[in-house]
Design a protein around this motif. Structure first.
Motif, short mmCIF file in Angstrom:
data_model
loop_
_atom_site.label_atom_id
_atom_site.label_comp_id
_atom_site.label_asym_id
_atom_site.label_seq_id
_atom_site.Cartn_x
_atom_site.Cartn_y
_atom_site.Cartn_z
N GLY A 51 17.71 -6.83 10.86
CA GLY A 51 18.34 -5.74 9.62
C GLY A 51 18.24 -4.40 10.35
O GLY A 51 17.67 -3.80 11.17
N PHE A 52 19.42 -3.56 9.58
CA PHE A 52 19.45 -2.10 9.85
C PHE A 52 19.53 -1.60 8.26
O PHE A 52 20.28 -2.08 7.64
CB PHE A 52 20.73 -1.82 10.50
N TYR A 105 9.81 -3.39 14.24
CA TYR A 105 10.81 -2.60 13.54
C TYR A 105 10.70 -0.99 14.26
O TYR A 105 9.59 -0.89 14.91
CB TYR A 105 10.22 -2.45 11.94
N GLY A 106 11.38 -0.21 13.78
CA GLY A 106 11.61 1.10 14.37
C GLY A 106 12.52 1.97 13.69
O GLY A 106 13.14 1.37 12.59
N TYR A 107 12.83 2.98 14.20
CA TYR A 107 13.90 4.11 13.71
C TYR A 107 14.98 4.05 14.58
O TYR A 107 14.83 3.70 15.65
CB TYR A 107 13.11 5.31 13.73
N LEU A 108 16.27 4.32 13.80
CA LEU A 108 17.36 4.66 14.41
C LEU A 108 17.82 5.79 14.98
O LEU A 108 18.63 6.03 15.98
CB LEU A 108 18.54 3.90 13.61
N SER A 109 17.23 6.92 14.38
CA SER A 109 17.55 8.21 14.91
C SER A 109 16.91 8.88 15.92
O SER A 109 15.77 8.31 16.28
CB SER A 109 17.31 9.17 13.69
N GLY A 110 17.29 9.55 16.81
CA GLY A 110 16.58 10.06 17.84
C GLY A 110 16.65 9.21 19.42
O GLY A 110 15.54 9.17 19.94
N MET A 111 17.40 8.06 19.11
CA MET A 111 17.21 7.30 20.11
C MET A 111 18.65 6.53 20.59
O MET A 111 19.59 6.95 19.90
CB MET A 111 16.31 5.92 19.89
N ASP A 112 18.61 6.06 21.68
CA ASP A 112 19.90 5.53 22.29
C ASP A 112 20.07 4.15 21.79
O ASP A 112 19.61 3.29 22.06
CB ASP A 112 20.02 5.29 23.71
N ASN A 113 21.09 4.04 20.50
CA ASN A 113 21.07 2.83 19.77
C ASN A 113 21.77 1.79 20.53
O ASN A 113 21.40 0.48 20.15
CB ASN A 113 21.94 2.98 18.57
N SER A 149 16.24 6.31 8.53
CA SER A 149 17.06 4.88 8.80
C SER A 149 16.24 4.01 9.99
O SER A 149 15.74 4.65 10.93
CB SER A 149 18.30 5.26 9.09
N GLY A 150 16.14 2.66 9.79
CA GLY A 150 15.53 2.12 10.61
C GLY A 150 16.21 0.74 11.05
O GLY A 150 17.13 0.47 10.45
N TRP A 151 15.44 -0.26 11.92
CA TRP A 151 16.06 -1.54 11.93
C TRP A 151 14.59 -2.35 12.13
O TRP A 151 13.56 -1.79 11.93
CB TRP A 151 16.53 -1.48 13.44
N TYR A 152 14.94 -3.65 12.04
CA TYR A 152 13.77 -4.67 12.08
C TYR A 152 14.30 -6.05 12.76
O TYR A 152 15.46 -6.22 12.49
CB TYR A 152 13.02 -4.98 10.74
N LEU A 153 13.31 -6.66 13.35
CA LEU A 153 13.54 -8.16 13.64
C LEU A 153 12.41 -8.97 13.32
O LEU A 153 11.25 -8.55 13.49
CB LEU A 153 13.51 -8.27 15.33
N VAL A 154 12.57 -9.89 12.27
CA VAL A 154 11.72 -10.69 11.97
C VAL A 154 11.74 -12.24 12.06
O VAL A 154 13.05 -12.45 12.24
CB VAL A 154 11.45 -10.70 10.47
N ILE A 207 0.97 -1.29 -0.09
CA ILE A 207 -0.16 -0.02 0.15
C ILE A 207 0.88 1.32 0.01
O ILE A 207 1.89 1.32 0.70
CB ILE A 207 -1.14 0.03 1.19
N SER A 208 0.45 2.19 -0.70
CA SER A 208 1.40 3.44 -0.90
C SER A 208 1.27 4.28 0.45
O SER A 208 0.30 3.89 1.19
CB SER A 208 0.97 4.36 -2.15
N GLY A 209 2.35 4.94 0.53
CA GLY A 209 2.11 5.68 1.97
C GLY A 209 3.04 4.98 3.23
O GLY A 209 3.48 5.13 4.16
N THR A 210 3.36 3.43 2.84
CA THR A 210 4.05 2.89 3.74
C THR A 210 5.40 3.38 3.86
O THR A 210 6.22 3.54 2.81
CB THR A 210 4.14 1.25 3.29
N PRO A 211 6.02 3.67 5.12
CA PRO A 211 7.36 4.12 5.26
C PRO A 211 8.26 3.24 4.99
O PRO A 211 8.09 1.86 4.93
CB PRO A 211 7.34 4.51 6.85
N PRO A 212 9.49 3.64 4.52
CA PRO A 212 10.56 2.64 4.00
C PRO A 212 11.01 1.75 5.11
O PRO A 212 11.09 0.60 4.71
CB PRO A 212 11.86 3.68 3.85
N VAL A 213 11.26 2.13 6.32
CA VAL A 213 11.34 1.00 7.23
C VAL A 213 10.54 -0.13 7.42
O VAL A 213 10.65 -1.39 7.56
CB VAL A 213 11.77 1.54 8.61
N LYS A 214 9.33 0.20 7.28
CA LYS A 214 7.87 -0.93 7.20
C LYS A 214 8.14 -1.70 6.02
O LYS A 214 8.02 -2.82 6.24
CB LYS A 214 6.73 -0.11 7.46
N MET A 215 8.17 -1.06 4.90
CA MET A 215 8.38 -1.76 3.42
C MET A 215 9.63 -2.87 3.74
O MET A 215 9.53 -3.90 3.25
CB MET A 215 8.83 -0.87 2.54
#
Lengths: 136, 189
Positions: free
Chosen positions: B140-141, B166-174, B150-155, A111-119
């Motif tokens: 993944g990062f 998942y989440g973001y890398l900026s603005g946090m204590d990595n 920029s972000g991270w994930y665990l699957v 779906i469009s609008g999905t942020p890159p990290v979620k994609m």
């Protein structure tokens, strides 16, 4: 609409292969392929019969074999599991879209609008569920 | 920056940038480039001077403080990823990815954990992907041209609960995030 049990994703080259599997970016969606209905397409083939994998392996462009490193197989029930995950629900779908020169063709849809990290989370989930790699 | 393998004759002194090292025959030294040389360390036959702000990676066994990683094994965990990152077209992005790998390596050394190597990939969208791939899960990062993305994930697969975090890398204590992810790796790898 009926779908087969397995989905085929072509692997363009060896850079997508790693540690016996595939890297997540094999399943990255390209936002330039956003449609008017709000879905972003990612081409796949459906394994409707035993000829589908050889057909995909032998797909060509003007520069030769399209999928130089082979194909990755993802079971459809695993795609369904990913689709229904709480953090992904509503963002992922799939369809058939046969072409004049490719009866097996379809798309994974984001779906469009999905942020890159979620994609990329979704891409990694698909990569994790690759059950088989068929090499050239 | 990690230099290439350097093999020397006995007693020779090598200079690479600001760092000097003396190695025994057939030893392989990993030497960082440093600036503002402040301290001298001696471990076995390897002597290196380096900046206090750098994280050197030195072979020849024995750890000598949490800033330093001993042995070849820990470094080998990030070596393939570092090699891939060097080919990234965006050098600023590559440096951000390298810094993340160094933080990961520091944690690996702290936990004295040997595991599957980290991999890095230069994606077509201009980002760098760092993946740590196991049979039942992967971490993944993603280092994006727009830093805030920029972000991270665990699957994980069904066996480990079908996690899709998942989440973001900026603005946090990595460091806290990395320690949490490492806890998952230690428990399940």
């Amino acid at each position: 609409m009926e779908y087969p049990d397995r989905c085929i994703r072509g692997i363009p080259n060896e850079t997508y292969l790693t540690d016996g599997g595939v890297a997540a970016h094999l399943f990255y969606f390209d936002f330039q392929y956003t449609r008017d209905d709000g879905w972003i397409e990612q081409s796949v083939n459906w394994e409707d019969n035993k000829d589908a994998i050889p057909f995909t392996i032998n797909q060509k462009t003007t520069q030769g074999k399209q999928f130089k490193a082979g194909v990755a197989i993802v079971p459809r029930n695993q795609i369904d599991n990913i689709k229904s995950a709480p953090t992904i629900r509503g963002a992922l779908s799939y369809e058939r879209k046969s072409l004049s020169d490719n009866p097996y063709h379809g798309n994974l849809l984001l779906i469009s609008g999905t942020p890159p990290v979620k994609m990329k989370l979704i891409a990694a989930s698909l990569a994790l569920q690759v059950s088989e790699i068929v090499k050239q | 920056m990690i230099s290439q393998f350097i093999e020397t004759d006995t007693q020779n002194v090598l200079s690479v940038g600001d760092v000097k090292a003396k190695t025994a025959v057939s030893e392989h030294a990993y030497i960082t480039f440093g600036s503002d040389v402040q301290s001298v360390l001696t471990v076995g036959d390897v002597r290196a001077e380096m900046s206090a702000s750098e994280h050197p990676y030195i072979t020849r066994g024995g750890s000598f403080g949490r800033k330093y990683i001993s042995g070849v094994e820990e470094y080998s965990i990030i070596a393939p990823a570092l090699k891939a990152i060097r080919e990234a077209k965006d050098k600023q992005l590559a440096e951000k990815a390298r810094q993340l790998l160094l933080k990961l390596l520091e944690l690996v050394g702290r936990f004295r954990m040997l595991s599957a190597p980290l991999r890095a990939f230069n994606a077509d969208d201009g980002s760098i992907l760092i993946e740590w791939i196991f049979h039942n899960f992967r971490i993944g990062f993603t280092i994006e041209p727009k830093q805030e993305e920029s972000g991270w994930y665990l699957v994980s697969n069904k066996e480990l609960g079908e996690i899709h975090a998942y989440g973001y890398l900026s603005g946090m204590d990595n460091r806290k995030l990395l320690a949490w992810l490492f806890g998952f790796v230690m428990t399940n790898s």
